[in-house]
Design a protein around this motif. Structure first.
Motif, PDB file in Angstrom:
ATOM      1  N   ALA A   1      46.163  44.712  33.639  1.00 26.74           N
ATOM      2  CA  ALA A   1      44.845  44.773  33.804  1.00 26.74           C
ATOM      3  C   ALA A   1      44.372  46.039  33.448  1.00 26.74           C
ATOM      4  CB  ALA A   1      44.472  44.336  35.279  1.00 26.74           C
ATOM      5  N   MET A   2      44.770  47.099  34.000  1.00 26.87           N
ATOM      6  CA  MET A   2      44.528  48.568  33.714  1.00 26.87           C
ATOM      7  C   MET A   2      44.321  48.865  32.359  1.00 26.87           C
ATOM      8  SD  MET A   2      43.258  49.949  36.668  1.00 26.87           S
ATOM      9  CE  MET A   2      43.455  51.634  36.554  1.00 26.87           C
ATOM     10  N   THR A   3      45.231  48.744  31.777  1.00 27.69           N
ATOM     11  CA  THR A   3      45.537  49.154  30.106  1.00 27.69           C
ATOM     12  C   THR A   3      44.812  48.293  29.056  1.00 27.69           C
ATOM     13  OG1 THR A   3      47.699  47.848  30.090  1.00 27.69           O
ATOM     14  CG2 THR A   3      47.687  50.251  30.729  1.00 27.69           C
ATOM     15  N   LEU A   4      44.834  47.013  29.423  1.00 30.56           N
ATOM     16  CA  LEU A   4      44.027  46.121  28.571  1.00 30.56           C
ATOM     17  C   LEU A   4      42.474  45.954  28.674  1.00 30.56           C
ATOM     18  CD1 LEU A   4      46.531  42.976  27.939  1.00 30.56           C
ATOM     19  CD2 LEU A   4      45.935  44.681  26.316  1.00 30.56           C
ATOM     20  N   GLY A   5      41.932  45.727  29.836  1.00 31.10           N
ATOM     21  CA  GLY A   5      40.754  45.369  30.194  1.00 31.10           C
ATOM     22  C   GLY A   5      39.702  46.633  29.945  1.00 31.10           C
ATOM     23  N   GLN A   6      38.600  46.027  29.215  1.00 31.47           N
ATOM     24  CA  GLN A   6      37.624  46.870  29.025  1.00 31.47           C
ATOM     25  C   GLN A   6      36.746  46.705  30.450  1.00 31.47           C
ATOM     26  OE1 GLN A   6      36.068  44.976  25.443  1.00 31.47           O
ATOM     27  NE2 GLN A   6      35.989  46.809  24.329  1.00 31.47           N
ATOM     28  N   ARG A   7      36.817  45.701  31.064  1.00 36.05           N
ATOM     29  CA  ARG A   7      36.189  45.471  32.376  1.00 36.05           C
ATOM     30  C   ARG A   7      37.339  44.580  32.884  1.00 36.05           C
ATOM     31  NH1 ARG A   7      30.744  43.111  33.564  1.00 36.05           N
ATOM     32  NH2 ARG A   7      31.214  42.005  31.603  1.00 36.05           N
ATOM     33  N   ILE A   8      37.284  44.865  34.261  1.00 33.12           N
ATOM     34  CA  ILE A   8      38.374  43.898  35.270  1.00 33.12           C
ATOM     35  C   ILE A   8      37.580  43.183  36.340  1.00 33.12           C
ATOM     36  CG2 ILE A   8      40.111  44.061  36.934  1.00 33.12           C
ATOM     37  CD1 ILE A   8      41.382  46.509  35.534  1.00 33.12           C
ATOM     38  N   VAL A   9      37.856  42.148  36.475  1.00 31.90           N
ATOM     39  CA  VAL A   9      37.241  41.171  37.633  1.00 31.90           C
ATOM     40  C   VAL A   9      38.425  41.017  38.667  1.00 31.90           C
ATOM     41  CG1 VAL A   9      36.238  38.821  38.098  1.00 31.90           C
ATOM     42  CG2 VAL A   9      35.654  39.947  36.143  1.00 31.90           C
ATOM     43  N   MET A  10      38.055  41.451  39.822  1.00 32.77           N
ATOM     44  CA  MET A  10      39.060  41.356  40.839  1.00 32.77           C
ATOM     45  C   MET A  10      38.675  40.399  41.935  1.00 32.77           C
ATOM     46  SD  MET A  10      41.624  43.747  41.166  1.00 32.77           S
ATOM     47  CE  MET A  10      41.917  43.337  42.539  1.00 32.77           C
ATOM     48  N   LEU A  11      39.687  39.405  42.017  1.00 31.89           N
ATOM     49  CA  LEU A  11      39.589  38.041  42.806  1.00 31.89           C
ATOM     50  C   LEU A  11      40.582  38.021  43.825  1.00 31.89           C
ATOM     51  CD1 LEU A  11      39.418  36.652  39.610  1.00 31.89           C
ATOM     52  CD2 LEU A  11      37.953  35.481  41.363  1.00 31.89           C
ATOM     53  N   ASP A  12      40.013  37.605  44.835  1.00 29.91           N
ATOM     54  CA  ASP A  12      40.875  37.299  46.158  1.00 29.91           C
ATOM     55  C   ASP A  12      40.408  36.043  47.065  1.00 29.91           C
ATOM     56  OD1 ASP A  12      43.011  37.830  48.149  1.00 29.91           O
ATOM     57  OD2 ASP A  12      41.501  38.813  49.401  1.00 29.91           O
ATOM     58  N   GLY A  13      41.260  35.259  47.298  1.00 30.01           N
ATOM     59  CA  GLY A  13      40.750  33.885  47.809  1.00 30.01           C
ATOM     60  C   GLY A  13      39.532  33.162  47.155  1.00 30.01           C
ATOM     61  N   GLY A  14      39.538  33.175  46.004  1.00 26.63           N
ATOM     62  CA  GLY A  14      38.541  32.302  45.035  1.00 26.63           C
ATOM     63  C   GLY A  14      37.172  33.293  45.083  1.00 26.63           C
ATOM     64  N   VAL A  15      37.249  34.551  45.679  1.00 26.07           N
ATOM     65  CA  VAL A  15      35.724  35.276  45.561  1.00 26.07           C
ATOM     66  C   VAL A  15      35.942  36.587  44.759  1.00 26.07           C
ATOM     67  CG1 VAL A  15      34.180  36.493  46.988  1.00 26.07           C
ATOM     68  CG2 VAL A  15      35.287  34.260  47.864  1.00 26.07           C
ATOM     69  N   ILE A  16      35.051  36.780  43.935  1.00 27.59           N
ATOM     70  CA  ILE A  16      34.792  38.094  43.139  1.00 27.59           C
ATOM     71  C   ILE A  16      34.718  39.339  44.081  1.00 27.59           C
ATOM     72  CG2 ILE A  16      33.731  39.333  41.325  1.00 27.59           C
ATOM     73  CD1 ILE A  16      33.165  36.841  39.947  1.00 27.59           C
ATOM     74  N   GLN A  17      35.686  40.119  44.154  1.00 27.02           N
ATOM     75  CA  GLN A  17      35.646  41.253  44.972  1.00 27.02           C
ATOM     76  C   GLN A  17      34.861  42.402  44.297  1.00 27.02           C
ATOM     77  OE1 GLN A  17      36.876  40.912  48.069  1.00 27.02           O
ATOM     78  NE2 GLN A  17      37.153  38.918  47.651  1.00 27.02           N
ATOM     79  N   GLN A  18      35.139  42.530  42.960  1.00 29.79           N
ATOM     80  CA  GLN A  18      34.342  43.808  42.272  1.00 29.79           C
ATOM     81  C   GLN A  18      34.690  43.588  40.777  1.00 29.79           C
ATOM     82  OE1 GLN A  18      35.904  47.609  43.540  1.00 29.79           O
ATOM     83  NE2 GLN A  18      34.404  48.690  42.261  1.00 29.79           N
ATOM     84  N   ILE A  19      33.584  43.957  39.951  1.00 32.91           N
ATOM     85  CA  ILE A  19      33.501  43.889  38.483  1.00 32.91           C
ATOM     86  C   ILE A  19      33.346  45.371  37.991  1.00 32.91           C
ATOM     87  CG2 ILE A  19      32.731  42.801  36.404  1.00 32.91           C
ATOM     88  CD1 ILE A  19      31.926  40.378  38.359  1.00 32.91           C
ATOM     89  N   ASP A  20      33.962  46.037  37.477  1.00 35.70           N
ATOM     90  CA  ASP A  20      33.876  47.356  36.787  1.00 35.70           C
ATOM     91  C   ASP A  20      34.878  47.674  35.790  1.00 35.70           C
ATOM     92  OD1 ASP A  20      32.735  49.802  36.543  1.00 35.70           O
ATOM     93  OD2 ASP A  20      32.243  49.824  38.662  1.00 35.70           O
ATOM     94  N   THR A  21      34.830  48.905  35.232  1.00 33.81           N
ATOM     95  CA  THR A  21      35.802  49.451  34.222  1.00 33.81           C
ATOM     96  C   THR A  21      36.984  49.708  35.158  1.00 33.81           C
ATOM     97  OG1 THR A  21      35.161  51.765  34.562  1.00 33.81           O
ATOM     98  CG2 THR A  21      34.107  50.298  32.953  1.00 33.81           C
ATOM     99  N   PRO A  22      38.300  49.907  34.208  1.00 33.49           N
ATOM    100  CA  PRO A  22      39.476  50.009  35.176  1.00 33.49           C
ATOM    101  C   PRO A  22      39.462  51.422  36.029  1.00 33.49           C
ATOM    102  CG  PRO A  22      40.018  49.128  32.970  1.00 33.49           C
ATOM    103  CD  PRO A  22      38.446  49.369  33.071  1.00 33.49           C
TER     104      PRO A  22
END
Length: 362
Positions: A198-219
């Protein structure tokens, strides 16, 4: 390529289980976006909803400005690479690559041209007449990628495509995917549970937990300013250290907890109303520095395990009954059982509300 928009996208099963809860985000044209989180967080379900393989309960999905909720997968102009390569064993590599184009009625000369072009791009030309059983895992993964590339779709969806490879092949294929994205400028949505991917490939990362988006941002923004304790603990290897306690305001701020009283120098701007607030202090392993003697600004911890990994060393310690990990450069190291004193970098502290887990302060 195309912009992909999700507006309050929801997946709820008949038994009431919510796999994805009102996901809203936009993937830019040509962006490589990574969906990451633990098993069962909803990342693959979300990808399958975009692909049309999973019905949408509510919300809106659009690709290139066209609403796709009821559009069949074959008409969405997407290509998907699965965790298992799903190659046809009775077909050669060339036949596997061109199968999707032949289904769409492409002329055989155009199919052959596109197959040669993609085989050259992925450096799999020597294997075009081989069957999948004769290929290594890395070679099969290249063929699976090529089968998606040959169609030149608007959106690529990749569902944990490297999880079946060993560590060395994962690294080389990760680099291959990054190079392909730069070369093609394609819109890619990549699912993984591996934070390094995730950290090396993504221009942005969407963090999910329990079906809910926790945060969207650059690595790096996710790493430096996690929105909550879940994000802070998921990203980073070793994970962030957490020290529970109560904030105290006297001549300055201090954290009173099982580890003792730790004064927090250099902290400014915290409101006085935080006095006696229950919090969790987060500090990454690289931001804890050994010092020679204990003091007001230090933690004392007992060494349990020393892990030398070559260019760095991890000290696994315990303080106040809580585990603690420190990342150090190679050097003379304490023995298990030794007591060490650590000073956290005051500019790199993270503070989370004890009840909600949400980040507080800057």
């Amino acid at each position: 390529m195309a912009v992909v928009r999700l507006e309050a996208l929801r997946k709820e099963y008949p038994d009431g289980h919510v796999a994805v809860a009102d996901a809203t985000l936009e993937i830019a044209d040509g962006e490589l976006l990574v969906l990451v989180g633990p098993s069962g967080c909803g990342k693959t379900t979300l990808l399958r909803m975009i692909a049309g393989l999973e019905p949408i309960t509510s919300g809106t999905l659009s690709i290139g400005g066209r609403v796709m909720n009821e559009v069949p997968p074959k008409d969405r102009d997407i290509a998907m690479v699965f965790q298992n390569y799903a190659l046809y064993p009775h077909m050669t590599v060339a036949e596997n690559l061109g199968f999707g184009l032949r289904l769409r009625g492409q002329h055989r000369h155009e199919v052959a041209r596109r197959v040669r072009e993609v085989a050259r791009l992925l450096e799999i030309e020597p294997w075009l007449e081989a069957r999948p059983v004769a290929l290594s895992g890395g070679q099969q993964q290249r063929v699976a990628l090529g089968r998606a590339l040959v169609r030149n779709p608007r959106v690529f969806l990749l569902d944990e495509p490297l999880s079946n490879l060993d560590a060395r092949l994962r690294l080389s294929m990760r680099l291959e995917i990054a190079r392909l994205h730069r070369r093609l400028g394609a819109t890619m949505i990549y699912v993984t549970h591996d934070q390094i991917e995730a950290m090396t490939l993504g221009q942005r990362i969407v963090m999910l937990d329990g079906g809910v988006i926790q945060q969207i941002d650059t690595p790096m923004n996710l790493y430096r300013r996690p929105a909550n304790r879940f994000v802070a603990g998921f990203l980073g290897s070793p994970a962030m250290n957490f020290l529970p306690g109560t904030l105290r305001l006297a001549d300055g701020w201090a954290l009173d907890g099982p580890h003792g009283v730790l004064t927090l120098p250099g902290v400014a701007g915290w409101p006085a109303s935080w006095d006696r607030r229950e919090v969790t202090l987060g500090v990454r392993p690289e931001d804890l520095h050994p010092v020679d003697a204990p003091g007001l600004h230090t933690l004392s911890a007992r060494v349990e395990v020393v892990e030398p990994v070559g260019n760095e060393v991890f000290l696994n310690l315990r303080t106040g009954g809580k585990p603690l990990v420190v990342r150090l450069p190679p050097r003379t190291l304490p023995e298990p059982g030794a007591l060490v004193h650590l000073a956290p970098d005051p500019s790199m502290l993270h503070l989370f509300d004890a009840a909600s887990g949400e980040r507080i302060g800057d």
